[in-house]
Scaffold this active site. Structure first.
Site, mmCIF file in Angstrom:
data_model
loop_
_atom_site.group_PDB
_atom_site.id
_atom_site.type_symbol
_atom_site.label_atom_id
_atom_site.label_comp_id
_atom_site.label_asym_id
_atom_site.label_seq_id
_atom_site.Cartn_x
_atom_site.Cartn_y
_atom_site.Cartn_z
ATOM 1 C CG HIS A 196 -42.264 -7.722 16.653
ATOM 2 N ND1 HIS A 196 -42.156 -6.753 15.689
ATOM 3 C CD2 HIS A 196 -41.088 -7.716 17.328
ATOM 4 C CE1 HIS A 196 -40.976 -6.171 15.783
ATOM 5 N NE2 HIS A 196 -40.303 -6.735 16.753
ATOM 6 C CG HIS A 205 -10.349 7.194 17.666
ATOM 7 N ND1 HIS A 205 -9.047 7.664 17.791
ATOM 8 C CD2 HIS A 205 -10.934 7.917 16.672
ATOM 9 C CE1 HIS A 205 -8.857 8.640 16.923
ATOM 10 N NE2 HIS A 205 -9.974 8.805 16.233
ATOM 11 C CB SER A 216 -15.078 7.566 13.548
ATOM 12 O OG SER A 216 -16.315 6.886 13.460
#
Length: 621
Positions: free
Chosen positions: A131, A273, A275
Site C-alpha cells: 500500500h 533478559h 532489558s
C-alpha cells in the site's frame, strides 16, 4: 502494459486494473501489475524535503534520499506494487546495508530491498509495497533477525561472524522476534579519546526483541575479543563488559555480575533478559501521521580492554563519538555577483575538493573550524551587521535560513542578500553566523551535551565574513530602480505568481547570462540585438527591458512562470530557478492558508497545517 513518463509539472497519474509502468520526473519508478487494483484510481505523489517530523533514523542510520509520499494512503493493493527509488550510494559500505523505510500503521518498518546499479554513483533501491505511505532510503548497520521458538535457535551477525546469540530450548514459551545490529569503532578514535595506545574495544552489539524481557533459560552471548587482544595474553583486570539499556543514562560495568568464559578469540557470557522494552515516541509530522510512531530502544553490550578503572563515563563519550559527524561550514560569494551567497555544511574530508571546484566562480573566507553535528540536527544561518536576506523564502524563519543536517545529502543553499546601508559611500562589511537548532528526538539526553560548546552563547557554531563591495557611478541605481512599465502579475494565486518586485529581483540576478535566458524564452534574436543597441551603455536596462517585455506579452497566459523556470535551468542558472520556485511555493502556501482561514474549503488532513514548521528548500549543488 502501458508505460507512462511524467513531466515535473504533473503530480498525479491514473492506474487501471490493466496495470502500468510509471516513471516520475523526480527519479522514481513504479510498476503496477495487472490486477493490482480492481477499479481505476488516481495516484498522487509528492517528493518532500527531509525534516525531523517526516524522517525516523536509528542511532547509527544515515538518510540517503528525500521523502516520497504516495497517495491514497492505506489503500491495499491486490498485488504488491514495485517501487524503485534513486539515490547516491554512501562511500562507506562495510558492514552496512541500504533499505527502504516506510511508515505503516503508525510504526516504521524496513522493507526487503534489492539494489540495482545504474552508474557507479547512482543506484536504485527496489522493493515491493502492499500500500502507499511515506518512503525514504536509509543506510544502516547490517541487521539480522530471527524468530525464537520453544525449540531455541542461533542468531549470527552477517557483518561480524564472531558475534552470536544462542537461545537454548525452552528459553521462551511464546515465539518472539529478536533483531541484532553490530557497530564497529575504529581503534584510532578510541585511543585518541582515552589517550591510551593499548586501549581497544569489541564491536558494539545492539539487541532488541518483541515480547516479555526475561527468558526462561539463560541466553549465551558471544563477542569477539577487542582487536589485538587474545585470551592467552590478556590481563583480565583490564577487561570490562559494559551494558546499557535506555532509559538509563550511563553505561554499567557488569563484568563482576556475569561469568566471562574466554577462548583464544572470543568472550562468552549468559544473561536471562536483555532489558525492559523501552519505546521512544516521535513527534508528529506536518503531514498528520496521526499518533506518533513508537520505536523500541535496544539493549547494548560492549567489551572494553583498557587500564582505566571507571569506564562508564568514557563509554558514554565513545558512544557519542560514534554518532557525531565532523563538518566545516563555508560561506562564499559569487565573483560576478557578490550579492549571491553560497552557504554549505560539508563533511571534513570533502572540504578541500569542494573548495577547489567552487573557487573558480566563488570567493570568500576560509572554512570554519571543525564542528560536530548529529544526523538530522537543525541549524540556522543568520546574516548580521547590516546585511540581511533579500527575498521572502519558505525556509527563512525570522530572517534566518533554516538547514537540517544529513551527512549524505547536500546541505547547501544559495541566497541573495542586500543592505539598507549606503554602498555608494563605502563597502558594507558584514557577516554570517551559524547557530544550532533542535537536535533529533533520537539523540538521548546524555548525548546532548556533546553538541554544546563552553561560552556565553552555547548555540553559536561559527561566524564568517561577508563583504558587499562599494557601488560606483551608475551601478548604484541598477537593480533597485523601478522600470517605467505597468505593474503586472505573472501566474495566478492558486499556483503561485511573480509580482513586479519578484521580476526585478530575477532581473538583478541574471547579469551577462541574460541573452541565453532570452533565447530560451523564445525572444527572437533580432529583438535581442535591438535591445542591445537601444541600451548600449546600460546592462541593467537591457535585462529589465527584455524580461518585462516578455512578461507583458505573457500576461494572462497559462504556464508562463513554468516557461521562465525552464529557461533559467536551460541557461545553467539553477540558483535563480530555485529562488523563483521558492517564491511560488511561498505564494501557494499563503493562498491555501488564507482560504482555509476563511472557511472557503474544508480542512484537508493530508495538507500541512499552517502552524507546522516549514520545510527547507531543496538543496542543490
Amino acid at each position: 502494459m502501458p508505460r507512462l513518463f511524467l513531466t515535473s509539472d504533473l503530480d498525479s497519474f491514473p492506474v487501471t486494473p490493466q496495470g502500468c509502468s510509471v516513471t516520475l520526473a523526480c527519479g522514481v519508478r513504479l510498476q503496477f501489475p495487472a490486477g493490482a487494483t480492481t477499479t481505476p484510481i488516481t495516484v498522487h505523489y509528492r517528493l518532500l524535503l527531509p525534516e525531523p517530523g517526516l524522517v525516523h533514523l536509528g542511532p547509527h542510520d544515515a538518510l540517503l534520499s528525500g521523502v516520497l509520499e504516495l497517495q491514497p494512503h492505506r489503500v491495499a493493493f491486490q498485488q504488491d506494487v514495485g517501487l524503485w527509488l534513486l539515490f547516491v550510494p554512501p562511500r562507506a559500505r562495510r558492514c552496512r546495508e541500504v533499505v527502504v523505510r516506510t511508515c505503516t500503521d503508525n510504526s516504521w518498518d524496513d522493507l526487503e530491498t534489492h539494489l540495482k546499479e545504474e552508474t557507479p554513483k547512482r543506484l536504485w533501491a527496489h522493493c515491493q509495497v502492499p500500500h502507499f505511505s511515506w518512503f525514504l532510503v536509509v543506510s544502516r548497520p547490517v541487521s539480522n533477525a530471527c524468530l525464537v521458538t520453544t525449540e531455541g535457535t542461533l542468531l549470527c551477525s552477517s557483518g561480524h561472524p564472531g558475534v552470536k546469540v544462542t537461545f537454548p530450548p525452552g528459553a521462551t514459551e511464546e515465539p518472539r522476534r529478536v533483531s541484532m545490529q553490530v557497530v564497529h569503532m575504529a581503534s584510532r578514535e578510541l585511543q585518541a579519546l582515552l589517550g591510551e595506545p593499548e586501549a581497544a574495544v569489541s564491536p558494539l552489539l545492539c539487541l532488541s526483541q518483541s515480547g516479555p524481557p526475561s527468558f526462561l533459560q539463560p541466553v549465551t552471548v558471544q563477542l569477539p575479543l577487542p582487536s589485538g587482544v587474545t585470551g592467552l595474553s590478556l590481563d583480565r583486570s583490564c577487561l570490562h563488559l559494559l551494558y546499557w539499556a535506555p532509559p538509563a543514562v550511563t553505561w554499567d560495568d557488569i563484568t563482576a555480575q556475569v561469568v566471562l568464559e574466554l577462548t583464544h578469540l572470543y568472550a562468552r557470557f549468559q544473561v536471562t533478559h536483555f532489558s525492559w522494552l523501552v519505546f521512544t515516541q516521535l513527534p508528529q509530522s506536518p503531514s498528520s501521521l496521526g499518533t506518533a510512531p513508537l520505536i523500541p530502544s535496544p539493549t547494548r553490550y560492549w567489551l572494553w580492554y583498557t587500564t582505566k578503572t571507571c569506564v562508564g563515563g568514557l563509554a558514554r563519550k565513545a558512544w557519542e563519538r560514534l554518532r557525531l559527524h565532523r563538518v566545516n561550514l563555508i560561506a562564499l560569494q559569487r565573483r560576478r555577483d557578490p550579492e549571491q551567497v553560497l552557504l554549505q555544511c560539508l563533511p571534513q574530508n570533502k572540504v578541500d575538493a569542494t573548495l577547489q571546484r567552487l573557487l573558480e566562480r566563488y570567493r570568500g573566507p576560509e572554512p570554519s573550524d571543525t564542528v560536530e553535528m548529529f544526523e538530522g540536527e537543525k541549524f540556522f544561518a543568520a546574516f548580521e551587521r547590516g546585511i540581511y536576506v533579500d527575498a521572502d523564502r519558505p525556509d527563512c524563519v525570522e530572517g534566518r535560513i533554516c538547514f537540517v543536517f544529513y551527512s549524505h545529502l547536500k546541505n547547501v543553499k544559495e541566497v541573495y542578500v542586500t543592505t539598507t546601508l549606503d554602498r555608494e559611500a563605502q563597502a558594507v562589511r558584514g557577516q554570517v553566523s551559524f547557530y544550532r537548532g533542535t537536535v533529533p528526538v533520537q539523540v538521548p539526553e546524555e548525548a546532548e551535551a556533546a553538541r554544546r560548546k563552553k561560552g556565553t552563547n552555547t548555540l553559536w557554531m561559527a561566524t564568517l565574513l561577508i563583504k558587499l563591495p562599494r557601488l560606483r557611478g551608475s551601478e548604484g541605481h541598477g537593480w533597485g530602480a523601478s522600470p517605467s512599465l505597468a505593474p503586472l502579475n505573472l501566474g495566478d494565486a492558486e499556483n503561485g505568481f511573480l509580482t513586479q518586485s519578484n521580476l526585478l529581483s530575477v532581473a538583478g540576478r541574471l547579469g551577462v547570462d541574460w541573452p541565453a535566458v532570452a533565447l530560451h524564452l523564445g525572444v527572437p534574436y533580432r529583438e535581442l540585438q535591438r535591445i542591445r543597441h537601444n541600451f548600449r551603455d546600460d546592462l541593467d536596462g537591457q535585462i529589465r527591458h527584455m524580461l518585462f517585455s516578455w512578461a507583458e506579452r505573457q500576461a494572462g497566459q497559462p504556464g508562463a512562470v513554468g516557461l521562465l523556470v525552464q529557461a533559467l535551468e536551460q541557461s545553467d542558472r539553477q540558483d535563480v530557478a530555485e529562488e523563483v520556485r521558492a517564491v511560488l511555493e511561498l505564494g501557494r502556501r499563503k493562498y491555501q492558508d488564507g482560504i482555509r482561514r476563511t472557511g472557503l474549503v474544508p480542512e484537508d488532513p493530508a495538507l500541512p497545517s499552517p502552524s507546522a514548521p516549514q520545510s527547507p528548500e531543496p538543496a542543490q549543488a
